[in-house]
Design an enzyme around this catalytic site. Structure first.
Site, PDB file in Angstrom:
ATOM      1  N   ALA A   1      40.930 -43.302  15.304  1.00  0.00           N
ATOM      2  CA  ALA A   1      39.645 -44.002  15.240  1.00  0.00           C
ATOM      3  C   ALA A   1      39.862 -45.478  14.914  1.00  0.00           C
ATOM      4  CB  ALA A   1      38.739 -43.354  14.196  1.00  0.00           C
TER       5      ALA A   1
ATOM      6  N   GLU B   1      50.060 -40.607  -0.740  1.00  0.00           N
ATOM      7  CA  GLU B   1      48.711 -40.924  -0.242  1.00  0.00           C
ATOM      8  C   GLU B   1      47.630 -40.222  -1.059  1.00  0.00           C
ATOM      9  OE1 GLU B   1      48.011 -42.778   2.951  1.00  0.00           O
ATOM     10  OE2 GLU B   1      50.037 -43.543   2.720  1.00  0.00           O
TER      11      GLU B   1
ATOM     12  N   CYS C   1      37.093 -38.204   2.904  1.00  0.00           N
ATOM     13  CA  CYS C   1      37.959 -39.357   2.604  1.00  0.00           C
ATOM     14  C   CYS C   1      37.315 -40.266   1.571  1.00  0.00           C
ATOM     15  CB  CYS C   1      38.198 -40.208   3.852  1.00  0.00           C
ATOM     16  SG  CYS C   1      38.972 -39.348   5.198  1.00  0.00           S
TER      17      CYS C   1
ATOM     18  N   ASN D   1      42.298 -41.180  -1.302  1.00  0.00           N
ATOM     19  CA  ASN D   1      43.637 -41.754  -1.345  1.00  0.00           C
ATOM     20  C   ASN D   1      43.893 -42.579  -2.606  1.00  0.00           C
ATOM     21  OD1 ASN D   1      42.749 -42.308   1.926  1.00  0.00           O
ATOM     22  ND2 ASN D   1      44.441 -40.940   1.462  1.00  0.00           N
TER      23      ASN D   1
ATOM     24  N   HIS E   1      46.356 -37.690   7.600  1.00  0.00           N
ATOM     25  CA  HIS E   1      46.309 -37.047   6.284  1.00  0.00           C
ATOM     26  C   HIS E   1      45.954 -35.579   6.505  1.00  0.00           C
ATOM     27  CE1 HIS E   1      45.149 -41.210   4.507  1.00  0.00           C
ATOM     28  NE2 HIS E   1      46.398 -40.953   4.185  1.00  0.00           N
TER      29      HIS E   1
HETATM   30  O1  SUG Z   1      44.285 -44.900   5.627  1.00  0.00           O
HETATM   31  N1  SUG Z   1      41.664 -46.175   7.539  1.00  0.00           N
HETATM   32  C1  SUG Z   1      42.119 -45.270   6.513  1.00  0.00           C
HETATM   33  C2  SUG Z   1      41.336 -43.981   6.558  1.00  0.00           C
HETATM   34  C3  SUG Z   1      41.640 -43.124   5.361  1.00  0.00           C
HETATM   35  C4  SUG Z   1      41.056 -41.777   5.476  1.00  0.00           C
HETATM   36  N2  SUG Z   1      41.307 -41.041   4.297  1.00  0.00           N
HETATM   37  C5  SUG Z   1      41.555 -39.732   4.246  1.00  0.00           C
HETATM   38  N3  SUG Z   1      41.883 -39.054   5.320  1.00  0.00           N
HETATM   39  N4  SUG Z   1      41.512 -39.148   3.108  1.00  0.00           N
HETATM   40  C6  SUG Z   1      43.601 -45.005   6.650  1.00  0.00           C
HETATM   41  O2  SUG Z   1      44.089 -44.884   7.776  1.00  0.00           O
HETATM   42  C7  SUG Z   1      41.572 -48.279   8.703  1.00  0.00           C
HETATM   43  C8  SUG Z   1      41.645 -49.731   8.372  1.00  0.00           C
HETATM   44  C9  SUG Z   1      41.586 -50.664   9.545  1.00  0.00           C
HETATM   45  O3  SUG Z   1      42.059 -50.308  10.610  1.00  0.00           O
HETATM   46  O4  SUG Z   1      41.084 -51.777   9.343  1.00  0.00           O
HETATM   47  C10 SUG Z   1      42.044 -47.444   7.557  1.00  0.00           C
HETATM   48  O5  SUG Z   1      42.741 -47.923   6.690  1.00  0.00           O
END
Ligand code: SUG
Length: 434
Positions: free
Chosen positions: A31, A176, A361, A114, A244
């Site tokens: 995403a 994480e 998350c 996290n 994750h």
């Molecule tokens: O670490 N996204 C986070 C999403 C974290 C999701 N957390 C869990 N699954 N618990 C990551 O990848 C995107 C930031 C950016 O692209 O600007 C980001 O950091």
């Protein structure tokens, strides 16, 4: 050991900060990559997050919050050799190394799953609730978080009779936090099985395994756990974008809600859960019905699985899971089936979702006794009145939109800083306390 009825879980959501943007910083997070360069809506994002917190409270569940970090982080850039006052530092970084400024701008601290790994008191040797702040060292923008996270957790959970907050592990051990961690047990108040999920480096793999086995083992030792389980994530899940484990599995009390392809050795995990967790129930999505790609696109496993005060459990799901007909049909079968899940609640956290962050998350779970709950700094706990005050600050101060080039604008830097300062003021944190 404390009696089980006294324990309950508090979810601490990360309030989505004013600098929320789409910079595509996370390799392996589909995403985030797909939305790189899009225009973000920080105000809408923060209101969506707050809306989810209110929904949890409406279900009768206690709700906490963690605060956005100071962004853009000029101090971090100063450590990389940019000099002068904050504006001079940010200006020079934007001119010379815009990628570094993008990292210093990220609002990624919103994903508090996290922030740390949390072992509740019934599981630990000294009968205190232990936290280890996650170093998040695999991704540069996330590796900036642990210092401010430590400060917040040490403030919120300062009472050492109930809590122990450990600093992050050394950067070489990728950690994480609770996104790769599940706890199973008959209830929150009796000793449970703590299950740590890690990935392994695979030659030629396109995406990194962010949680290292040695990091999980270190956290388990620091927390004084008697018999933790270290389980390997399925390489296929990481390759499909499950950066994750909480993208493919979630647990609550005696229930494991999981995709068939979440773990490298599915049978061994199931056997262990059935043997070690009294009354365990495994609700599994067969890959033939919900492929890994669909699971990751719809984020159905990144739901919050919570125990309801009236009994039964609810899944707090993202809209994207409601919109996928195959997923929703299966979820309805789960709700009607012979398992504790009795409710499906759909929340809109689309702005966060576009960066790969679903409902689960956005929250850090902390199970506490009534006494430990009372010892938490109340500024980190929510009620409707506090939500109203936060909402007013967001409406007034949060930027409406951020386009990629805005990151170089001094007006935006100032706005992000003053918005956070206004929030801290409303929540009665002294300047410099966080
Ligand atoms: O670490 N996204 C986070 C999403 C974290 C999701 N957390 C869990 N699954 N618990 C990551 O990848 C995107 C930031 C950016 O692209 O600007 C980001 O950091």
């Amino acid at each position: 050991m404390s009696r089980q009825g006294q324990y309950h879980e508090i979810n601490f959501d990360g309030l989505i900060g004013p600098s929320h943007n789409y910079s595509g910083l996370s390799l392996g997070n589909i995403a985030s990559a797909n939305n790189a360069g899009a225009v973000s809506a920080p105000r809408r994002a923060a209101l969506q997050g707050l809306g989810k917190m209110r929904r949890m409270m409406a279900l009768g569940l206690p709700q906490g919050l963690l605060l956005p970090h100071h962004r853009p982080d000029a101090g971090w850039l100063r450590g990389l050799g940019f000099a002068g006052d904050d504006d001079a530092v940010l200006r020079a970084a934007w001119r010379q190394e815009p990628a570094l400024l993008r990292n210093a701008f990220s609002a990624s601290a919103m994903w508090t799953a996290n922030a740390a790994t949390v072992s509740p008191a019934p599981d630990t040797a000294d009968a205190r609730c232990h936290f280890t702040v996650a170093n998040l060292s695999t991704m540069l923008h996330r590796s900036i978080e642990h210092e401010q996270t430590l400060r917040q957790l040490r403030l919120a959970f300062a009472d050492e009779r109930y809590f122990a907050v450990h600093a992050a592990l050394p950067a070489g051990l990728g950690d994480e936090g609770a996104a790769n961690f599940m706890r199973l047990g008959p209830s929150h108040g009796v000793r449970g099985l703590e299950l740590f999920v890690h990935g392994e480096r695979v030659a030629g793999a396109a995406f990194p395994a962010r949680q290292h086995r040695a990091a999980s083992a270190a956290v388990a030792r620091l927390h004084g756990l008697a018999d933790p389980a270290l389980v390997r994530q399925n390489d296929a899940a990481i390759a499909a974008g499950a950066f994750h484990n909480d993208v493919v599995a979630v647990a609550n009390e005696q229930v494991l809600f999981t995709h068939e392809q979440a773990f490298a050795d599915r049978e061994a995990v199931h056997r262990m859960v059935m043997e070690r967790v009294p009354g365990a129930v495994i609700v599994e999505a067969p890959a033939a019905r919900i492929g890994l790609d669909l699971a990751i696109r719809s984020y159905l496993f990144n739901s919050q699985l919570v125990t309801l005060p009236e009994g039964g459990m609810a899944l707090i799901l993202p809209h994207e899971a409601r919109e996928a007909p195959e997923v929703w049909a299966w979820l309805e079968e789960v709700r009607e089936g012979d398992n504790p899940i009795t409710r499906l609640e759909v929340v809109d956290v689309r702005e966060s979702m576009r960066n790969g962050g679903g409902p689960a998350c956005l929250r850090l779970r902390v199970a506490v006794s009534a006494e430990a709950h009372a010892a938490i700094d109340p500024r980190f706990l929510l009620d409707e009145k506090v939500c109203d005050r936060i909402e007013a600050v967001i409406e007034r101060e949060w930027p409406e939109r951020i386009a990629p080039d805005d990151l170089g604008e001094p007006d935006l830097w100032h706005r992000c800083r003053s918005a956070r300062a206004a929030l801290l003021d409303v929540l009665r944190f002294a300047p410099g306390e966080l």
